[in-house]
Design a protein around this motif. Structure first.
Motif, PDB file in Angstrom:
ATOM      1  N   LEU A 167       0.881  -1.567   0.097  1.00  0.00           N
ATOM      2  CA  LEU A 167       0.015  -0.059   0.142  1.00  0.00           C
ATOM      3  C   LEU A 167       0.554   1.528   0.106  1.00  0.00           C
ATOM      4  N   ARG A 168       2.378   1.340   0.260  1.00  0.00           N
ATOM      5  CA  ARG A 168       2.961   2.487   0.141  1.00  0.00           C
ATOM      6  C   ARG A 168       3.873   2.845  -1.081  1.00  0.00           C
ATOM      7  N   VAL A 169       2.887   1.848  -2.782  1.00  0.00           N
ATOM      8  CA  VAL A 169       3.205   2.354  -3.845  1.00  0.00           C
ATOM      9  C   VAL A 169       3.120   3.434  -4.286  1.00  0.00           C
ATOM     10  N   THR A 170       3.733   3.844  -4.802  1.00  0.00           N
ATOM     11  CA  THR A 170       3.424   5.717  -5.104  1.00  0.00           C
ATOM     12  C   THR A 170       2.963   5.662  -6.632  1.00  0.00           C
ATOM     13  N   LEU A 171       1.850   6.578  -7.540  1.00  0.00           N
ATOM     14  CA  LEU A 171       1.764   6.569  -8.378  1.00  0.00           C
ATOM     15  C   LEU A 171       2.603   6.601  -9.041  1.00  0.00           C
ATOM     16  N   LEU A 172       3.417   7.016  -9.735  1.00  0.00           N
ATOM     17  CA  LEU A 172       5.135   7.194 -10.639  1.00  0.00           C
ATOM     18  C   LEU A 172       5.543   5.666 -10.443  1.00  0.00           C
ATOM     19  N   ASP A 173       5.697   4.994  -8.939  1.00  0.00           N
ATOM     20  CA  ASP A 173       6.224   3.519  -9.475  1.00  0.00           C
ATOM     21  C   ASP A 173       5.087   2.365 -10.289  1.00  0.00           C
TER      22      ASP A 173
ATOM     23  N   LEU B  44       2.633  -0.543 -15.782  1.00  0.00           N
ATOM     24  CA  LEU B  44       1.892  -0.218 -16.433  1.00  0.00           C
ATOM     25  C   LEU B  44       2.799   0.510 -17.475  1.00  0.00           C
ATOM     26  N   ASP B  45       3.886  -0.440 -17.315  1.00  0.00           N
ATOM     27  CA  ASP B  45       4.946   0.405 -18.401  1.00  0.00           C
ATOM     28  C   ASP B  45       4.920   1.445 -19.026  1.00  0.00           C
ATOM     29  N   LEU B  46       4.160   2.229 -17.845  1.00  0.00           N
ATOM     30  CA  LEU B  46       4.031   3.494 -18.735  1.00  0.00           C
ATOM     31  C   LEU B  46       5.244   4.410 -18.669  1.00  0.00           C
ATOM     32  N   THR B  47       6.783   4.704 -18.868  1.00  0.00           N
ATOM     33  CA  THR B  47       7.634   4.986 -18.697  1.00  0.00           C
ATOM     34  C   THR B  47       8.313   6.831 -19.058  1.00  0.00           C
ATOM     35  N   GLY B  48       6.867   6.801 -20.050  1.00  0.00           N
ATOM     36  CA  GLY B  48       7.292   8.305 -20.476  1.00  0.00           C
ATOM     37  C   GLY B  48       7.396   9.691 -18.768  1.00  0.00           C
ATOM     38  N   THR B  49       6.258   8.880 -17.968  1.00  0.00           N
ATOM     39  CA  THR B  49       6.537  10.139 -16.667  1.00  0.00           C
ATOM     40  C   THR B  49       7.763   9.676 -16.017  1.00  0.00           C
ATOM     41  N   LYS B  50       8.897  10.738 -15.963  1.00  0.00           N
ATOM     42  CA  LYS B  50      10.382  10.578 -15.303  1.00  0.00           C
ATOM     43  C   LYS B  50      10.139  10.636 -13.579  1.00  0.00           C
ATOM     44  N   LYS B  51      11.485   9.708 -13.442  1.00  0.00           N
ATOM     45  CA  LYS B  51      11.498   9.803 -11.688  1.00  0.00           C
ATOM     46  C   LYS B  51      13.268  10.718 -11.962  1.00  0.00           C
TER      47      LYS B  51
ATOM     48  N   GLY C 233       9.543  17.908 -10.273  1.00  0.00           N
ATOM     49  CA  GLY C 233       7.934  17.890 -11.276  1.00  0.00           C
ATOM     50  C   GLY C 233       8.287  17.089 -12.635  1.00  0.00           C
ATOM     51  N   ALA C 234       9.673  16.537 -12.388  1.00  0.00           N
ATOM     52  CA  ALA C 234       9.906  14.935 -13.563  1.00  0.00           C
ATOM     53  C   ALA C 234       8.577  14.584 -14.029  1.00  0.00           C
ATOM     54  N   CYS C 235       8.256  14.600 -12.644  1.00  0.00           N
ATOM     55  CA  CYS C 235       7.101  12.777 -12.315  1.00  0.00           C
ATOM     56  C   CYS C 235       5.972  13.125 -12.428  1.00  0.00           C
TER      57      CYS C 235
ATOM     58  N   CYS D 102       4.593  11.222  -7.563  1.00  0.00           N
ATOM     59  CA  CYS D 102       6.298  10.232  -6.980  1.00  0.00           C
ATOM     60  C   CYS D 102       5.944  10.646  -5.329  1.00  0.00           C
ATOM     61  N   LEU D 103       5.124  11.753  -4.818  1.00  0.00           N
ATOM     62  CA  LEU D 103       4.338  12.030  -3.971  1.00  0.00           C
ATOM     63  C   LEU D 103       2.510  11.490  -3.853  1.00  0.00           C
ATOM     64  N   ALA D 104       2.553  10.759  -4.519  1.00  0.00           N
ATOM     65  CA  ALA D 104       0.651  10.189  -4.306  1.00  0.00           C
ATOM     66  C   ALA D 104       0.462   8.861  -4.538  1.00  0.00           C
ATOM     67  N   LEU D 105       0.320   8.557  -3.834  1.00  0.00           N
ATOM     68  CA  LEU D 105       0.505   7.396  -3.212  1.00  0.00           C
ATOM     69  C   LEU D 105      -1.588   6.632  -4.020  1.00  0.00           C
ATOM     70  N   ALA D 106      -0.375   5.255  -4.626  1.00  0.00           N
ATOM     71  CA  ALA D 106      -1.932   4.857  -5.438  1.00  0.00           C
ATOM     72  C   ALA D 106      -2.602   4.236  -4.683  1.00  0.00           C
ATOM     73  N   VAL D 107      -3.035   4.030  -3.422  1.00  0.00           N
ATOM     74  CA  VAL D 107      -3.857   3.088  -3.100  1.00  0.00           C
ATOM     75  C   VAL D 107      -5.187   4.882  -2.681  1.00  0.00           C
ATOM     76  N   SER D 108      -4.155   5.384  -2.716  1.00  0.00           N
ATOM     77  CA  SER D 108      -5.430   6.376  -2.060  1.00  0.00           C
ATOM     78  C   SER D 108      -6.340   7.356  -3.789  1.00  0.00           C
ATOM     79  N   LEU D 109      -5.979   6.752  -5.132  1.00  0.00           N
ATOM     80  CA  LEU D 109      -6.120   7.600  -6.320  1.00  0.00           C
ATOM     81  C   LEU D 109      -7.367   6.278  -6.484  1.00  0.00           C
TER      82      LEU D 109
END
Ligand code: FES
Ligand code: FES
Length: 163
Positions: A21-27, A33-40, A48-50, A62-69
Motif C-alpha cells: 500500500l506504500r506504492v506511489t503512483l509514479l512507481d 503499467l510500463d508507462l515510462t514516459g513519466t520520469k523519476k 516536477g519530472a513526474c 512521486c508524492l501520491a500514494l496509488a491506494v489513495s487514488l
C-alpha cells in the motif's frame, strides 16, 4: 495487506491489485503499467519530472500514494496525443524549441497542460514561469518552454477535448 483499486489511465479502465500500500503512483505507472514516459527525477516532490494529471489537475506522481487514488482519472504524457495527432502543447514545444535534454520534458508538458486548463498562463511570461516553478529544468529551456505555453493556450482553447 493488499487492496484492489480501479484507475482510468489514459482513457482505459485498469483494475490493479496493490500488494504494497506504500506504492506511489509514479512507481505504479512506470513499473506496473510500463508507462515510462513519466520520469523519476528526485522522487521527493522537488523536481516536477513526474508530473501527471489526476482528475485534470497537476500532481507530482512521486508524492501520491496509488491506494489513495481509487477511481481517479490519470493522464500521462503517453495519453496526450489522440488519434496520432499531437496535443497542442506538444506541438508548441516542438515549434518553440522547448526540448533540450528531454528528461524533464514530459513533466513540463503535463504541467503546461494543467496550468493552461487552470487558467494560469494569461499572457505573461512571468506568470507562466511562476506556474512552472515546480518543474526544475537544468538545461535552462525555460524561455522556449514559456513561449510554447503561451502559444499553446489559443490552440487548446479551440480544441474541445483538450486533455
Ligand atoms: S520525481 Fe517527483 S517531483 Fe521529482
Ligand atoms: S530539458 Fe534537460 S533538464 Fe530540462
Amino acid at each position: 495487506m493488499s487492496m484492489s483499486i480501479t484507475l482510468t489511465v489514459n482513457g482505459s479502465a485498469r483494475a490493479i491489485d496493490l500488494d504494497d500500500l506504500r506504492v506511489t503512483l509514479l512507481d505504479l505507472l512506470r513499473e506496473r503499467l510500463d508507462l515510462t514516459g513519466t520520469k523519476k527525477g528526485c522522487d521527493r516532490g522537488q523536481c516536477g519530472a513526474c508530473t501527471v494529471l489526476v482528475d485534470g489537475r497537476r500532481v507530482n506522481a512521486c508524492l501520491a500514494l496509488a491506494v489513495s487514488l481509487d477511481g481517479a482519472e490519470i493522464v500521462t504524457i503517453e495519453g496526450l496525443a489522440q488519434g496520432g495527432e499531437l496535443h497542442p502543447v506538444q506541438i508548441a514545444f516542438l515549434n518553440h524549441d522547448g526540448f533540450q535534454c528531454g528528461f524533464c520534458t514530459p513533466g513540463q508538458i503535463m504541467s503546461a497542460v494543467g496550468l493552461i486548463r487552470e487558467g494560469w498562463a494569461g499572457s505573461d511570461h512571468e506568470r507562466v514561469r511562476e506556474a512552472l516553478s515546480g518543474n526544475i529544468c537544468r538545461c535552462g529551456a525555460y524561455q522556449g518552454i514559456t513561449e510554447a505555453v503561451l502559444a499553446a493556450q489559443a490552440a487548446m482553447a479551440e480544441r474541445e477535448d483538450a486533455a
